[in-house]
Design a protein around this motif. Structure first.
Motif, PDB file in Angstrom:
ATOM      1  N   ASP A 173       0.828  -1.199   0.000  1.00 29.34           N
ATOM      2  CA  ASP A 173       0.000   0.000   0.000  1.00 29.34           C
ATOM      3  C   ASP A 173       0.868   1.257   0.000  1.00 29.34           C
ATOM      4  OD1 ASP A 173      -2.221  -1.605   0.086  1.00 29.34           O
ATOM      5  OD2 ASP A 173      -2.574  -1.359   2.237  1.00 29.34           O
ATOM      6  N   CYS A 176       2.717   1.735  -3.433  1.00 25.03           N
ATOM      7  CA  CYS A 176       1.773   2.141  -4.475  1.00 25.03           C
ATOM      8  C   CYS A 176       1.337   3.596  -4.278  1.00 25.03           C
ATOM      9  CB  CYS A 176       0.557   1.229  -4.485  1.00 25.03           C
ATOM     10  SG  CYS A 176       0.863  -0.412  -5.173  1.00 25.03           S
ATOM     11  N   ASP A 177       1.106   3.989  -3.042  1.00 25.31           N
ATOM     12  CA  ASP A 177       0.763   5.385  -2.767  1.00 25.31           C
ATOM     13  C   ASP A 177       1.915   6.312  -3.151  1.00 25.31           C
ATOM     14  OD1 ASP A 177      -1.724   4.681  -1.792  1.00 25.31           O
ATOM     15  OD2 ASP A 177      -1.137   4.777   0.326  1.00 25.31           O
ATOM     16  N   ASP A 182      -1.883   2.632  -9.972  1.00 29.56           N
ATOM     17  CA  ASP A 182      -3.009   1.722  -9.808  1.00 29.56           C
ATOM     18  C   ASP A 182      -2.613   0.282 -10.141  1.00 29.56           C
ATOM     19  OD1 ASP A 182      -2.737   1.815 -12.547  1.00 29.56           O
ATOM     20  OD2 ASP A 182      -4.813   2.367 -12.977  1.00 29.56           O
ATOM     21  N   HIS A 221      -6.401  -7.993  -2.131  1.00 29.35           N
ATOM     22  CA  HIS A 221      -6.042  -6.819  -1.336  1.00 29.35           C
ATOM     23  C   HIS A 221      -5.871  -5.600  -2.239  1.00 29.35           C
ATOM     24  CE1 HIS A 221      -4.335  -4.446   1.927  1.00 29.35           C
ATOM     25  NE2 HIS A 221      -3.442  -4.018   1.032  1.00 29.35           N
ATOM     26  N   LEU A 222      -5.168  -5.768  -3.347  1.00 32.08           N
ATOM     27  CA  LEU A 222      -4.972  -4.660  -4.282  1.00 32.08           C
ATOM     28  C   LEU A 222      -6.291  -4.207  -4.887  1.00 32.08           C
ATOM     29  CD1 LEU A 222      -1.785  -6.004  -6.078  1.00 32.08           C
ATOM     30  CD2 LEU A 222      -1.888  -3.943  -4.655  1.00 32.08           C
ATOM     31  N   GLY A 224      -9.105  -4.131  -3.634  1.00 29.99           N
ATOM     32  CA  GLY A 224      -9.845  -3.310  -2.690  1.00 29.99           C
ATOM     33  C   GLY A 224      -9.528  -1.836  -2.808  1.00 29.99           C
ATOM     34  N   SER A 225      -8.368  -1.502  -3.387  1.00 28.68           N
ATOM     35  CA  SER A 225      -7.984  -0.108  -3.629  1.00 28.68           C
ATOM     36  C   SER A 225      -8.004   0.230  -5.114  1.00 28.68           C
ATOM     37  CB  SER A 225      -6.568   0.153  -3.068  1.00 28.68           C
ATOM     38  OG  SER A 225      -6.517  -0.104  -1.682  1.00 28.68           O
ATOM     39  N   GLY A 226      -8.638  -0.632  -5.914  1.00 29.27           N
ATOM     40  CA  GLY A 226      -8.731  -0.382  -7.344  1.00 29.27           C
ATOM     41  C   GLY A 226      -7.437  -0.597  -8.090  1.00 29.27           C
ATOM     42  N   ARG A 227      -6.579  -1.461  -7.574  1.00 22.96           N
ATOM     43  CA  ARG A 227      -5.271  -1.688  -8.192  1.00 22.96           C
ATOM     44  C   ARG A 227      -5.173  -3.074  -8.807  1.00 22.96           C
ATOM     45  NH1 ARG A 227      -2.690   1.301  -3.004  1.00 22.96           N
ATOM     46  NH2 ARG A 227      -2.412   3.366  -3.966  1.00 22.96           N
TER      47      ARG A 227
END
Length: 369
Positions: A173, A176-177, A182, A221-222, A224-227
């Motif tokens: 996370d 990626c941030d 994405d 998991h990814l 869930g954040s649109g990745r």
């Protein structure tokens, strides 16, 4: 300047911009992914790497940059895992800004599951958290050789350890941030240690199910954040049936995981000594796939021609799954740049170097538009 001259100049500028946009759109339709994969630079090399992005990647219309970061970042979620010299957030933002200005998507990579050691050195995760080791009974040698009695190539973490995902997901996370992306590349290639008989959690379990379970956890998991999740494809190929062996394919039954993982995973299909056509296999299984050469220009050109042929010669249901090409580099960024700009690295390789391959591949790619 006469009014007609001004109008003519303005018209020429519009024509040139429109022509460039048309060429870009044409190339996007022929080869949607035009990638480059390399280790993230060290902090002292960031400015040189940004120059490389601007002056070499962008003009060749590279639109995807996979950066192997691993622990070369000053993580705040788990600072104990940082390399002793690591990229700062400011360093990363320089790379992000250069890529954004040039229309390049950045995909950071942290090796997950396998590749938790190299030669005789244990990587940060298992060094700091040895309880995650799938094979703690295998001790790291003072001097590494292959083959060896323990069949040690690289260590793996135990995918069923109850504490491992809290940590690796935090790293995913955060990185990626930091790269404002994405998509994330989890590696997951060359996993030889999985489902070890001595592991109290994995022993006796099906290796394909273990591998698929880990891919699915990371993917979900990814998502869930649109990745999106990207991985190398070798563990999903039957090394015996194809004759591709234990490196480019699996000899420990993980290949059956291909029917157990989400179709949203993007497969990076690598073959370096022959232009094996396994991209078709992945596409037929429902996955988006990119083909990844390394250091042999003639093989890379064959793979490029195959990719274009697959896209042109497939059904509408299939052709969009053949996404393009990603040039891979398996040295540090500094070493690659020295070789690229005329250094002595691999001077005896007779044109078979990653920088030769990159130049030839992208020369051919840009002929397609």
């Amino acid at each position: 300047m006469k009014k007609t001259s001004i109008l003519f100049l303005f018209s020429m500028i519009i024509f040139m911009v429109s022509s460039n946009a048309l060429a870009q759109n044409t190339l996007d339709s022929i080869l949607p992914v035009r990638g480059f994969c390399i280790a993230a630079p060290m902090p002292k090399g960031v400015d040189s790497f940004v120059t490389f992005i601007n002056k070499e990647l962008a003009p060749r219309k590279v639109n995807t940059l996979i950066l192997r970061v691993d622990y070369n970042y000053q993580y705040t979620s788990h600072p104990e895992l940082r390399d002793s010299i690591a990229l700062s957030k400011t360093d990363v933002k320089k790379i992000v800004a250069a890529c954004r200005a040039n229309g390049i998507k950045v995909i950071p990579q942290v090796n997950l599951l396998g590749h938790q050691s190299w030669a005789n050195k244990t990587s940060s995760l298992l060094r700091v958290y040895p309880q995650f080791d799938e094979t703690p009974h295998v001790k790291m040698p003072e001097k590494y050789v292959w083959p060896n009695a323990d069949s040690l190539y690289c260590k793996s973490y135990c995918p069923l350890h109850p504490g491992v995902h809290k940590i690796v997901f935090a790293l995913m996370d955060e990185i990626c941030d930091a790269f404002e992306t994405d998509a994330f590349h989890a590696g997951m290639d060359e996993v030889f240690y999985i489902g070890d008989a001595r592991c109290p959690r994995c022993g006796g379990k099906d290796k394909a199910e273990l591998f698929a379970g880990e891919v699915t956890r990371i993917h979900d998991h990814l998502a869930g954040s649109g990745r999106k999740l990207w991985i190398w494809g070798d563990r999903l190929i039957d090394g015996y049936a194809t004759g591709l062996g234990m490196w480019e394919a699996s000899h420990n039954n993980t290949h059956q995981a291909i029917d157990m993982i989400p179709k949203g995973v993007v497969i990076c299909d690598w073959h370096y000594e022959r232009p094996d056509k396994t991209a078709v296999y992945f596409a037929m299984k429902g996955f988006n796939v990119v083909t990844c050469p390394w250091r042999n220009p003639s093989i890379a050109v064959s793979q490029l021609n195959d990719m274009v042929s697959f896209r042109n010669g497939s059904t509408p249901e299939m052709n969009s799954r053949f996404r393009g090409m990603v040039q891979t580099v398996w040295s540090g960024a500094d070493g690659f740049l020295r070789g690229y700009y005329g250094g002595t690295e691999n001077a005896s390789a007779a044109g078979n170097t990653p920088w030769d391959c990159f130049r030839v591949l992208y020369q051919e790619i840009n002929k397609l538009q």
